[in-house]
Design an enzyme around this catalytic site. Structure first.
Site: not given
Length: 393
Positions: A361-363
Site C-alpha cells: 500500500g501507500c504506507t
C-alpha cells in the site's frame, strides 16, 4: 538586563548545578579530547574546530591528541594514528579526559553511536539512533537496542521525556511491537505521531525532514547515510558543515565516551561534536547508560531480545507446506506488518483457512483479505504476533 534574561541566567545556573551533582562533574571543567589525525580537510580544520568549541563553551577544556601544532589548547602528543588511538584510550581509562571525539574507532559488537542533526524543514534538532557501530548482528534486535540508546542520549542532552519514532525501513513493524512491549512492561516510551494523515509511530521521509520525533530509530547503515545527507546537503557532500556528528558509542556495560565524526566533517561539525561530548558528560551520560539499561531489562528487554533469537532459530527450521485456501475477492487490507514477515503472515492466514494475498500500500506492506474475513484475519495475525492488537502507537 531584562527580567527575562535574569531569570534565564538563574535557571541556567541551577541546571548546571543539578547536572553537575548528577554527573559528578560539579566544580570542575569537563575535558574533551580530539584526535588530530585523518581529516580529509587537513589538521588545520580540526584545530579550528577544537578552538571554536573551546570558545563556544568555556566550561569544557578541549585537548588535542596528535602531532604538535600551533595552538594554545592543551596537547597530548602522538606521531601516528595508532599511537594516537592508544593514547586516547589511556587518557580515557585513567580519567585524564572525560570524553573524546575521533574520526575512526572500532567499537565492539553491542555498541553503536547516536548522532544529532538539524532538520531542514523546521531547523529542529533530532537524534538519529544509530549511525556507526553495531548494537547486534540481528537487525531487529539491533534497532530495539538503538531505540534505548537514543532515549539515553536524548536524556543526557536535557530532554527528560523524548518522543520516539521508528523509520519505515525493513524491520520497523517488529521494532514497533517490541518497543511497545517494553513500554507496557514498565519502561515508559513516549511514541511520536507521524505528520502524515494516517499517523502512527512509523515515520516517513516527510517526518525525517520535519524532525517530527526527538529520537529517530533506524538501522545503523541507514542512519549513517542520513547523517551524511543532513550534514552536507548544502555543500555538495565533500564538506560536512551542519549538525553534531555521529555521536557517542552507547552499549550495555560500555564505559568509554567516544564520539565519532567523519573524515569529511568540517570545522563547524568538529566544534559541535566536541560541545556535544561536553554536554553529554555534564548531562550524566555514563550514569544514564547503566540506569536506563537496568530499567529496560527490568521491564523485559532481555526477554524481548531472547525472543528474537528464538524466532530466528525457528525460521531456520524447515517449514511445513501450507495449502492455499480457495481464492476469494480480496478488497480489504491489513497494514502494520513488517516487510520481512509479510509472506509468513499470509501463510499463517492460509493455515487458519483464510485466503489472503500480500501487497504494498501507500504506507507500506499490507495483507489483503475478503471484507467478510477481515476481523477474523486481524485476530489471527495478532495472535501469531504479526500485528499489534492496537494499530496505532
Amino acid at each position: 538586563m531584562s527580567e527575562q534574561n535574569i531569570k534565564k541566567m538563574i535557571g541556567d545556573v541551577f541546571e548546571e548545578i543539578a547536572n553537575g551533582i548528577e554527573s559528578g562533574n560539579f566544580g570542575k571543567r569537563v575535558r574533551v579530547g580530539l584526535t588530530a589525525f585523518g581529516s580529509e580537510h587537513g589538521t588545520d580544520n580540526l584545530v579550528k574546530g577544537a578552538e571554536l568549541a573551546q570558545a563556544n563553551d568555556p566550561s569544557i577544556e578541549v585537548c588535542l591528541i596528535g602531532p604538535k601544532v600551533e595552538s594554545n589548547l592543551t596537547q597530548f602528543n602522538a606521531e601516528t594514528e595508532d599511537e594516537g588511538y592508544k593514547l586516547m584510550e589511556q587518557l580515557l581509562d585513567d580519567g585524564t579526559i572525560d570524553a573524546c571525539v575521533t574520526m575512526h574507532y572500532n567499537f565492539p559488537i553491542g555498541v553503536s553511536t547516536v548522532g544529532r542533526v538539524i532538520t531542514p524543514a523546521m531547523a529542529k534538532e533530532m537524534t538519529i539512533a544509530t549511525t556507526t557501530g553495531t548494537s547486534s548482528p540481528h537487525r531487529v534486535e539491533a534497532m530495539v537496542l538503538n531505540g534505548v540508546a537514543g532515549i539515553i542520549t536524548a536524556k543526557a542532552m536535557g530532554n527528560p521525556d523524548p518522543t520516539v519514532g521508528i523509520l519505515n525501513v525493513d524491520g520497523a513493524r517488529q521494532v514497533e511491537r517490541a518497543l511497545k512491549d517494553l513500554s507496557n512492561g514498565g519502561y515508559p516510551i513516549k511514541f511520536a505521531e507521524s505528520n502524515r494523515a494516517d499517523g502512527g509511530c512509523v515515520m516517513r521521509g516527510n517526518d525525517l525532514l520535519q524532525g517530527v520525533p526527538d529520537v529517530m530509530v533506524t538501522d545503523t547503515l541507514t542512519g549513517n547515510i542520513l547523517m551524511k545527507v543532513f550534514s552536507s546537503y548544502q555543500t555538495g557532500g565533500g564538506f560536512e558543515a551542519m549538525g553534531y556528528g555521529y555521536g557517542p558509542g552507547i552499549g550495555q556495560g560500555y564505559e568509554r565516551v567516544i564520539l565519532i565524526v567523519s573524515r569529511a566533517s568540517g570545522y563547524p561539525v568538529i566544534a559541535n561534536a566536541i560541545n556535544y561530548a561536553g554536554k553529554a558528560i555534564k548531562g550524566g551520560l555514563k550514569t544514564l547508560v547503566k540506569t536506563e539499561f537496568d530499567k529496560a531489562n527490568h521491564a523485559g528487554l532481555s526477554k524481548i531480545l531472547e525472543g528474537f533469537k528464538k524466532e530466528s532459530e525457528k525460521a531456520q527450521d524447515s517449514k511445513e507446506e501450507v495449502k492455499m485456501p480457495d481464492k476469494e475477492i480480496v478488497e480489504s487490507s491489513i497494514a502494520g506488518i513488517d516487510i520481512l514477515e509479510l509472506e509468513d503472515a499470509v501463510q499463517a492466514l492460509w493455515a487458519a483457512g483464510i485466503y489472503a494475498e500480500s501487497g504494498m500500500g501507500c504506507t507500506g506492506p499490507i495483507v489483503m483479505v475478503s471484507s467478510t474475513k477481515l476481523e477474523a484475519a486481524k485476530h489471527e495475525l495478532a495472535k501469531a504476533g504479526y500485528v499489534a492488537e492496537e494499530s496505532n502507537c
